[in-house]
Design an enzyme around this catalytic site. Structure first.
Site, short mmCIF file in Angstrom:
data_model
loop_
_atom_site.label_atom_id
_atom_site.label_comp_id
_atom_site.label_asym_id
_atom_site.label_seq_id
_atom_site.Cartn_x
_atom_site.Cartn_y
_atom_site.Cartn_z
N ASN A 107 0.85 -1.19 0.00
CA ASN A 107 0.00 0.00 0.00
C ASN A 107 0.88 1.24 0.00
O ASN A 107 0.50 2.29 -0.50
CB ASN A 107 -0.89 0.00 1.25
N HIS A 108 2.08 1.09 0.60
CA HIS A 108 2.95 2.24 0.80
C HIS A 108 4.40 1.78 0.85
O HIS A 108 4.68 0.58 0.93
CB HIS A 108 2.59 2.94 2.12
N GLN A 173 4.95 6.98 5.65
CA GLN A 173 4.59 5.86 4.77
C GLN A 173 3.75 6.35 3.59
O GLN A 173 2.52 6.16 3.56
CB GLN A 173 3.81 4.80 5.56
N ASP A 175 1.71 6.57 0.28
CA ASP A 175 0.96 5.52 -0.44
C ASP A 175 1.47 5.38 -1.87
O ASP A 175 1.65 6.38 -2.59
CB ASP A 175 -0.53 5.88 -0.50
N ARG A 203 0.81 -12.70 3.16
CA ARG A 203 -0.23 -12.05 3.96
C ARG A 203 -0.25 -10.62 3.41
O ARG A 203 0.75 -9.91 3.47
CB ARG A 203 0.14 -12.09 5.44
N ASP A 205 -1.00 -6.91 3.30
CA ASP A 205 -1.25 -5.84 4.26
C ASP A 205 -2.30 -4.87 3.75
O ASP A 205 -2.27 -4.48 2.58
CB ASP A 205 0.08 -5.10 4.49
N GLU A 212 -7.50 1.35 -2.84
CA GLU A 212 -8.27 2.58 -2.84
C GLU A 212 -7.74 3.59 -3.85
O GLU A 212 -6.53 3.85 -3.90
CB GLU A 212 -8.12 3.13 -1.43
N GLU A 248 -5.57 -8.93 4.82
CA GLU A 248 -6.05 -8.13 5.96
C GLU A 248 -7.16 -7.23 5.46
O GLU A 248 -6.91 -6.23 4.78
CB GLU A 248 -4.90 -7.29 6.53
#
Ligand code: NOJ
Length: 552
Positions: A107-108, A173, A175, A203, A205, A212, A248
């Site tokens: 994500n980041h 962090q 994105d 996994r 995150d 998004e 997640e």
């Protein structure tokens, strides 16, 4: 249930164990856990019956978010060892029949990642568009910071860049911009790299945040986020049809379902955050109905997908999906002091201290974990009942070093404890009282109990992926369930009250006169029983007792 199916769809009755290399075992005496140390502990995991190890981020990182802030997706943080050490660990785990997955945190990146450094330095940088920029924070952009104690906005102005950048988590962090095809290619390359070295999946995150794209410029040109996730899954499947994505996704059930994929598969498994939160509400009330309600509501995952169940993880025990009053009930029961709470939504505690060390209750909760449909995921230290250290900051309270034996370093490291990434838990939950060595030889220990549960769970695939029928126990304090598969059925009972109770269950007539074989104990409360000719079974449960009965 044909056992061969449980091998083909291995994740459906796996035992997943999450650990952070940094806090597991230091082999080099430097005070920090490392891959060589972890390799020495593979046999502990094997003995416990773990079938899949989930490694928390081990990549180079300034470590401002426990490694979830990455500066190089293709390496091992030098504090933890070398890529060679990683491969040796992987080889050892696979030799013992265990699979290994790792956190995929895309994500980041860290703001120290060379991509971001280049991106912020110039609008002409080839990496500029790898992140999400705006001259002014857009009105229709994402709302809500994930860490409200530390961040006030998801947009931060960067002097060097002359623009705002988006960050759902900490401002260090930024994105990544998954609308950029180069970023999407790079994510696939990262996955391909680690799979080539032998990982069996990831996994993933913060999946909803990763997908998004609200409020981004040219939103209509952006790919459908779910198509993108399906593409990633298809890519992974092409490389290894046995690999998994464990995601997640902490959303209501109806929204989570989209992440399993609609037309094409996306995540293989999603964590059951809702069931976990309702479990704590049920425990707080001594009334099984909140949990029974969640199980009744929980949609069936797609054919080859599965729920992943858990009691605790490395983050705060989030209670964000309960109502304010319900959350308060859980706070009152398990974390009344402010220092135990975090972000107004969760508890930074481990289970045993929340249950005041009541071994009966703790054992009952793990019996539930291993008997509810889904794949159980353990967080390191749960197998021995470790506690938390509230003097550590925020979520670090539950990220203390693993406790292998008594003594100053707890068997974690021979270095000066001042050099440890976090101090060992002090007091009654510390290594002098709670450790692997002492529990291994004690048949009444939590470690022995969890090893037994793992063994029975593995032998009884009806539990993880059979069909679940709730049974009326006649008491709000007792959860009674029948788990049935093609060629077998198992009955499980859990007593949420501190009182002995006898319940009469009505089973299907087909089970009339069946023998009920106790799978967990042969003690007085655990004697075998029989279903009456009318299809009824009367069974006793000890206070906070639990029973698994094979219906013969
Ligand atoms: C979710 C992880 O579980 C958490 O520990 C981390 O801080 C955030 N994602 C950001 O990566």
């Amino acid at each position: 249930m044909r056992l061969s199916r449980t091998a083909d769809l291995w994740w459906k009755n796996a035992v997943v164990y999450c650990l952070d290399v940094e806090t597991y075992q230091d082999a080099l005496g430097e005070g920090c856990g490392d891959f060589r140390g972890l390799t020495q502990r593979v046999d502990h995991l094997d003995r416990l019956g773990v079938t899949c190890i989930w490694l928390m981020p081990f990549y180079p990182s300034p470590d401002r978010d426990d490694g979830y802030d990455i500066t190089d997706f293709y390496g091992v943080d030098p504090r933890l060892g070398t890529l060679g050490d990683f491969v040796e660990f992987l080889r050892t785990a696979r030799d013992r029949g265990m699979r290994v997955i790792a956190d995929l945190v895309v994500n980041h990146t860290s703001d120290q990642h060379p991509w971001f450094k280049s991106a912020r330095a110039s609008r002409e940088s080839p990496y500029r568009d790898w992140y999400v920029w705006a001259d002014e924070p857009p009105e229709d952009g994402p709302k809500g910071v994930v860490f409200p104690d530390e961040e006030k906005s998801v947009w931060t102005y960067d002097e060097e860049a002359g623009q705002y950048y988006q960050h759902r988590f900490y401002k260090h962090q930024p994105d990544l911009n998954i609308a950029n095809p180069a970023v999407r290619d790079e994510i696939a390359r990262i996955m391909g790299f680690w799979m080539e070295l032998g990982l069996s999946g990831f996994r993933v995150d913060a999946v909803p945040f990763m997908l998004e794209t609200d409020g981004q410029a040219d939103a209509e040109k952006l790919p459908d986020p779910h198509d993108y996730l399906a593409d990633l899954r298809a890519f992974m499947d092409r490389r290894d049809g046995q690999a998994i994505l464990l995601g997640e996704v902490n959303l209501p059930y109806s929204d989570t379902m989209a992440f399993f994929g609609d037309e094409a598969p996306e995540l293989t498994m999603c964590f059951d955050f809702i069931g976990m939160q309702r479990l704590y509400l049920a425990l707080a009330r001594g009334d099984v109905r909140p949990l029974a309600g969640a199980l009744a509501e929980r949609p069936a995952p797609p054919k080859d997908g599965h729920w992943a169940t858990f009691v605790r993880n490395h983050d705060e025990l989030t209670l964000d999906k309960l109502s304010d009053d319900e959350r308060q009930e859980v706070f009152d029961a398990f974390g009344p002091k402010e220092e135990m709470q975090l972000y107004g939504r969760g508890l930074r505690r481990r289970l045993p201290p929340m249950l005041e060390g009541d071994a009966r209750r703790i054992k009952m909760v793990y019996s539930l974990l291993f008997s509810l449909p889904g794949t159980p995921v353990l967080f390191y230290g749960e197998e021995i009942g470790m506690g938390e250290d509230l003097s550590e900051k925020g979520r670090n309270a539950v990220r203390t070093p693993m406790q292998w034996r008594p003594g100053p370093g707890g068997g974690f490291s021979s270095a000066d404890p001042e050099r440890f990434p976090a101090r060992l838990v002090p007091g009654e939950y510390g290594p002098d009282h709670v450790n692997v060595a002492a529990q291994r030889g004690d048949p009444d220990s939590l470690l022995s109990w969890i090893s037994l549960l793992v063994e029975r769970y593995r032998e009884t695939p009806e539990l993880a992926w059979g069909e679940l029928t709730p049974l009326d126990s006649g008491a709000d304090t007792v959860l009674a369930q029948l788990h049935a598969a093609d060629d077998g059925a198992v009955l499980t009972l859990h007593n949420f009250a501190d009182e002995e109770i006898e319940v009469t269950l009505r089973l299907d007539r087909a089970h009339a006169r069946a023998g009920l074989i106790d799978l967990l104990s042969d003690g007085p409360a655990g004697a075998d029983a029989e279903v009456s000719p009318e299809g009824e079974a009367t069974l006793r449960l000890a206070p906070y007792g639990c029973r698994w009965m094979r219906v013969e």
